[in-house]
Design an enzyme around this catalytic site. Structure first.
Site, PDB file in Angstrom:
ATOM      1  N   HIS A 177       0.831  -1.208   0.000  1.00 32.23           N
ATOM      2  CA  HIS A 177       0.000   0.000   0.000  1.00 32.23           C
ATOM      3  C   HIS A 177       0.862   1.255   0.000  1.00 32.23           C
ATOM      4  O   HIS A 177       0.481   2.293   0.527  1.00 32.23           O
ATOM      5  CB  HIS A 177      -0.985   0.003   1.175  1.00 32.23           C
ATOM      6  CG  HIS A 177      -2.096  -0.990   0.971  1.00 32.23           C
ATOM      7  ND1 HIS A 177      -3.318  -0.657   0.472  1.00 32.23           N
ATOM      8  CD2 HIS A 177      -2.125  -2.336   1.154  1.00 32.23           C
ATOM      9  CE1 HIS A 177      -4.080  -1.746   0.376  1.00 32.23           C
ATOM     10  NE2 HIS A 177      -3.371  -2.780   0.775  1.00 32.23           N
ATOM     11  N   THR A 178       2.027   1.145  -0.597  1.00 26.16           N
ATOM     12  CA  THR A 178       2.889   2.318  -0.765  1.00 26.16           C
ATOM     13  C   THR A 178       2.818   2.843  -2.194  1.00 26.16           C
ATOM     14  O   THR A 178       3.169   3.980  -2.445  1.00 26.16           O
ATOM     15  CB  THR A 178       4.356   1.971  -0.443  1.00 26.16           C
ATOM     16  OG1 THR A 178       4.671   0.746  -1.111  1.00 26.16           O
ATOM     17  CG2 THR A 178       4.577   1.797   1.041  1.00 26.16           C
ATOM     18  N   ASP A 179       2.351   2.002  -3.135  1.00 24.99           N
ATOM     19  CA  ASP A 179       2.491   2.419  -4.546  1.00 24.99           C
ATOM     20  C   ASP A 179       1.579   3.582  -4.926  1.00 24.99           C
ATOM     21  O   ASP A 179       1.952   4.396  -5.757  1.00 24.99           O
ATOM     22  CB  ASP A 179       2.427   1.236  -5.539  1.00 24.99           C
ATOM     23  CG  ASP A 179       1.074   0.547  -5.635  1.00 24.99           C
ATOM     24  OD1 ASP A 179       0.216   0.776  -4.761  1.00 24.99           O
ATOM     25  OD2 ASP A 179       0.902  -0.229  -6.589  1.00 24.99           O
ATOM     26  N   SER A 193      -9.425 -17.642 -23.938  1.00 20.25           N
ATOM     27  CA  SER A 193      -8.629 -18.109 -22.795  1.00 20.25           C
ATOM     28  C   SER A 193      -8.898 -19.583 -22.565  1.00 20.25           C
ATOM     29  O   SER A 193     -10.059 -20.001 -22.493  1.00 20.25           O
ATOM     30  CB  SER A 193      -8.990 -17.321 -21.532  1.00 20.25           C
ATOM     31  OG  SER A 193      -8.433 -17.981 -20.396  1.00 20.25           O
ATOM     32  N   GLY A 235      -7.133 -13.992  -8.331  1.00 21.54           N
ATOM     33  CA  GLY A 235      -7.706 -13.448  -7.102  1.00 21.54           C
ATOM     34  C   GLY A 235      -6.973 -13.860  -5.833  1.00 21.54           C
ATOM     35  O   GLY A 235      -7.510 -13.763  -4.748  1.00 21.54           O
ATOM     36  N   LEU A 282      -1.777 -12.413  -6.409  1.00 15.17           N
ATOM     37  CA  LEU A 282      -0.513 -12.699  -7.104  1.00 15.17           C
ATOM     38  C   LEU A 282      -0.510 -12.091  -8.508  1.00 15.17           C
ATOM     39  O   LEU A 282       0.359 -12.370  -9.322  1.00 15.17           O
ATOM     40  CB  LEU A 282      -0.271 -14.218  -7.158  1.00 15.17           C
ATOM     41  CG  LEU A 282      -0.265 -14.878  -5.766  1.00 15.17           C
ATOM     42  CD1 LEU A 282      -0.189 -16.390  -5.881  1.00 15.17           C
ATOM     43  CD2 LEU A 282       0.892 -14.356  -4.913  1.00 15.17           C
ATOM     44  N   GLU A 333      -6.168  -1.191 -16.888  1.00 16.10           N
ATOM     45  CA  GLU A 333      -6.854  -1.719 -15.703  1.00 16.10           C
ATOM     46  C   GLU A 333      -7.634  -0.629 -14.970  1.00 16.10           C
ATOM     47  O   GLU A 333      -8.761  -0.839 -14.542  1.00 16.10           O
ATOM     48  CB  GLU A 333      -5.840  -2.410 -14.765  1.00 16.10           C
ATOM     49  CG  GLU A 333      -6.533  -3.105 -13.598  1.00 16.10           C
ATOM     50  CD  GLU A 333      -5.805  -4.338 -13.069  1.00 16.10           C
ATOM     51  OE1 GLU A 333      -4.844  -4.802 -13.727  1.00 16.10           O
ATOM     52  OE2 GLU A 333      -6.204  -4.837 -12.012  1.00 16.10           O
ATOM     53  N   ASP A 373       2.141  -3.864  -9.965  1.00 17.79           N
ATOM     54  CA  ASP A 373       1.924  -5.196 -10.530  1.00 17.79           C
ATOM     55  C   ASP A 373       2.405  -5.290 -11.973  1.00 17.79           C
ATOM     56  O   ASP A 373       3.085  -6.240 -12.364  1.00 17.79           O
ATOM     57  CB  ASP A 373       0.436  -5.556 -10.481  1.00 17.79           C
ATOM     58  CG  ASP A 373      -0.098  -5.576  -9.062  1.00 17.79           C
ATOM     59  OD1 ASP A 373       0.718  -5.509  -8.125  1.00 17.79           O
ATOM     60  OD2 ASP A 373      -1.325  -5.655  -8.902  1.00 17.79           O
ATOM     61  N   TYR A 418     -10.284  -0.835   0.138  1.00 20.30           N
ATOM     62  CA  TYR A 418      -9.115  -0.318  -0.592  1.00 20.30           C
ATOM     63  C   TYR A 418      -9.308   1.169  -0.874  1.00 20.30           C
ATOM     64  O   TYR A 418      -8.430   1.992  -0.619  1.00 20.30           O
ATOM     65  CB  TYR A 418      -8.938  -1.105  -1.902  1.00 20.30           C
ATOM     66  CG  TYR A 418      -7.792  -0.655  -2.779  1.00 20.30           C
ATOM     67  CD1 TYR A 418      -6.519  -1.213  -2.642  1.00 20.30           C
ATOM     68  CD2 TYR A 418      -7.980   0.321  -3.759  1.00 20.30           C
ATOM     69  CE1 TYR A 418      -5.471  -0.808  -3.450  1.00 20.30           C
ATOM     70  CE2 TYR A 418      -6.940   0.727  -4.570  1.00 20.30           C
ATOM     71  CZ  TYR A 418      -5.690   0.166  -4.429  1.00 20.30           C
ATOM     72  OH  TYR A 418      -4.661   0.579  -5.234  1.00 20.30           O
TER      73      TYR A 418
HETATM   74  P1  ADP Z   1      -5.400 -10.910  -9.184  1.00 23.64           P
HETATM   75  O1  ADP Z   1      -4.749  -9.983 -10.161  1.00 23.64           O
HETATM   76  O2  ADP Z   1      -4.976 -10.650  -7.774  1.00 23.64           O
HETATM   77  O3  ADP Z   1      -5.259 -12.339  -9.550  1.00 23.64           O
HETATM   78  P2  ADP Z   1      -7.752  -9.576 -10.122  1.00 23.64           P
HETATM   79  O4  ADP Z   1      -9.151  -9.535  -9.644  1.00 23.64           O
HETATM   80  O5  ADP Z   1      -7.017  -8.293 -10.251  1.00 23.64           O
HETATM   81  O6  ADP Z   1      -6.967 -10.608  -9.191  1.00 23.64           O
HETATM   82  O7  ADP Z   1      -7.724 -10.262 -11.563  1.00 23.64           O
HETATM   83  C1  ADP Z   1      -8.337 -11.501 -11.768  1.00 23.64           C
HETATM   84  C2  ADP Z   1      -9.137 -11.464 -13.067  1.00 23.64           C
HETATM   85  O8  ADP Z   1      -8.230 -11.466 -14.198  1.00 23.64           O
HETATM   86  C3  ADP Z   1      -9.988 -12.691 -13.277  1.00 23.64           C
HETATM   87  O9  ADP Z   1     -11.240 -12.552 -12.645  1.00 23.64           O
HETATM   88  C4  ADP Z   1     -10.135 -12.697 -14.797  1.00 23.64           C
HETATM   89  O10 ADP Z   1     -11.105 -11.766 -15.238  1.00 23.64           O
HETATM   90  C5  ADP Z   1      -8.770 -12.202 -15.253  1.00 23.64           C
HETATM   91  N1  ADP Z   1      -7.901 -13.343 -15.527  1.00 23.64           N
HETATM   92  C6  ADP Z   1      -6.772 -13.700 -14.876  1.00 23.64           C
HETATM   93  N2  ADP Z   1      -6.214 -14.803 -15.422  1.00 23.64           N
HETATM   94  C7  ADP Z   1      -7.011 -15.164 -16.446  1.00 23.64           C
HETATM   95  C8  ADP Z   1      -6.992 -16.220 -17.417  1.00 23.64           C
HETATM   96  N3  ADP Z   1      -6.033 -17.129 -17.389  1.00 23.64           N
HETATM   97  N4  ADP Z   1      -7.975 -16.272 -18.332  1.00 23.64           N
HETATM   98  C9  ADP Z   1      -8.957 -15.346 -18.336  1.00 23.64           C
HETATM   99  N5  ADP Z   1      -9.026 -14.341 -17.457  1.00 23.64           N
HETATM  100  C10 ADP Z   1      -8.083 -14.223 -16.525  1.00 23.64           C
HETATM  101 MG    MG Z   2      -4.991  -7.858 -10.141  1.00 17.41          MG
END
Ligand code: ADP
Ligand code: MG
Length: 387
Positions: free
Chosen positions: A34-36, A67, A125, A128, A163, A175, A227
């Site tokens: 939470h510094t960025d 995907s 989610g 990571l 994003e 990230d 957040y």
């Molecule tokens: P984090 O970045 O912490 O994993 P986020 O909510 O920021 O969590 O991002 C997750 C979202 O990114 C997923 O709900 C999906 O919409 C998208 N996503 C991530 N990986 C994939 C994938 N392999 N295929 C399709 N969508 C993906």
């Molecule tokens: Mg994310």
């Protein structure tokens, strides 16, 4: 996830081999939480888990996306017209890659279409950054295919814009920069104000150490709003102190700054976290540079206490990982990522990690929580072309 598999699937889906295959990793943040969005310091490193994308250009203004990770790979191809891309118009996963194309075009780069198939091993989610891996792999593929010649930090900025504006998720720059710029065997010391960066050697195996990621697999529902509240509170603190960002409050001047904030207890706690956390990043950098890797453990643990007590974004599952790890010989442990669930990291002697993992699993079972996923995080390479 390998280049061959993704190439094969792309060829089945689109009827021709892809022009190339690229990969971009997820990340874990070693310290600097939470510094960025306070113009401060962060220190992520790339995971071996990565998004791999096979991509070809098109000339007809169409973007086709697939995907392999949606509905077990059976989902249909999504077809979008580039001239209709508009922020927050897509509410599914395609918003991430579509947002990157939108951001590139908005910045004046001529993209005339693409066919994309991707698959990722980054858990979604879990804190990571599967989203950044997805964005960066698309950005790098298009940069190379269209010969844009963009620098990595610039690609990261465009992905962040995708994003923030297109997907509508307020995130800092860490990230995407981590996914785009990290190097194998190193952590990335990033100044989020000017994006200057230094690669800090972080070869744990050579020192007989391991860093575990413990994914609690919980996501407490209110995380989004919380957040926003923390972000707004930090901005309020900066305004009250008359600085552009909390980054500008020096560690040596922390007590005086807190005294000026008076009895606004909430803001005092947020400011104290951000200022001490920036200082912790600097301490970790200097310890690693002088080869005192084990000594970063207590700094990580202090960071957890600050996130739990001052920033108040931990949760019972994350605290349980940290407490159990420390009680079972870990050198240090802390939650990582946005908070209210997601993952914790644990630094330990290589010889201790099996016992430690078992202890964490048992403590979760005893508390009635779902047993977490535990894996080793080896500092890996940033985004790259595979074929
Ligand atoms: P984090 O970045 O912490 O994993 P986020 O909510 O920021 O969590 O991002 C997750 C979202 O990114 C997923 O709900 C999906 O919409 C998208 N996503 C991530 N990986 C994939 C994938 N392999 N295929 C399709 N969508 C993906
Ligand atoms: Mg994310």
């Amino acid at each position: 996830m390998g280049a061959e598999q993704v190439t094969e699937r792309f060829t089945q889906l689109y009827g021709a081999r892809p022009e190339g295959v690229w990969a971009a990793p997820g990340r874990v943040n070693l310290i600097g939480e939470h510094t960025d969005y306070n113009d401060g310091f962060v220190m992520p490193f790339a995971l071996p888990h990565r998004a791999v994308a096979a991509v070809s250009r098109r000339t007809d203004g169409i973007l086709r996306l697939h995907s392999g990770d949606i509905e077990g790979g059976r989902a249909e191809i999504t077809e979008l017209r580039l001239d209709t891309l508009a922020p927050q118009s897509d509410d599914d996963w395609t918003a991430y890659p579509a947002g990157v194309v939108w951001a590139l075009r908005e910045a004046g780069h001529e993209i005339t279409g693409a066919d994309v198939h991707l698959s990722s091993t980054v858990p979604t989610g879990a804190g990571l950054s599967s989203s950044a891996a997805l964005e960066v792999v698309i950005a790098l593929a298009l940069d190379e295919l269209y010969g844009l010649g963009l620098q990595r930090w610039k690609l990261a900025r465009l992905c962040q814009r995708a994003e923030n504006v297109y997907v509508g998720a307020p995130t800092g720059i860490m990230d995407q920069t981590a996914s785009a710029c990290c190097e194998q065997g190193h952590a990335l010391f990033l100044d989020t104000r000017d994006l200057s960066q230094r690669q800090i050697p972080f070869d744990l195996a050579a020192e007989g150490l391991r860093l575990l990621v413990v994914d609690t697999q919980v996501k407490h529902a209110h995380s989004g709003g919380e957040y926003g509240k923390r972000r707004a509170g930090c901005e309020k603190g900066a305004a009250l102190l008359g600085v552009d960002a909390l980054r500008d409050v020096p560690y040596a001047g922390l007590d005086a700054a807190l005294a000026r904030l008076g009895d606004d207890e909430e803001v005092v706690r947020l400011v104290r976290h951000v200022v001490t956390e920036n200082h912790r990043v600097e301490r970790v950098v200097s310890l690693l540079r002088s080869g005192e890797t084990r000594a970063i453990g207590p700094v990580l643990t202090e960071g957890h206490a600050s996130l739990r007590d001052d920033f108040r974004i931990s949760c019972p599952e994350l605290d349980l990982v940290v407490d159990t790890a420390l009680a079972n010989g870990a050198l240090g442990a802390r939650m990582t990522g946005g908070g209210f669930g997601g993952s914790a990291i644990v630094l330990a002697e290589s010889t201790e990690t099996d016992t430690l993992t078992k202890a964490v699993e048992e403590s979760f079972t005893a508390s009635g929580f779902t047993v977490p996923r535990v894996f080793e995080a080896v500092p890996s390479t940033g985004a790259t072309r595979l074929t």
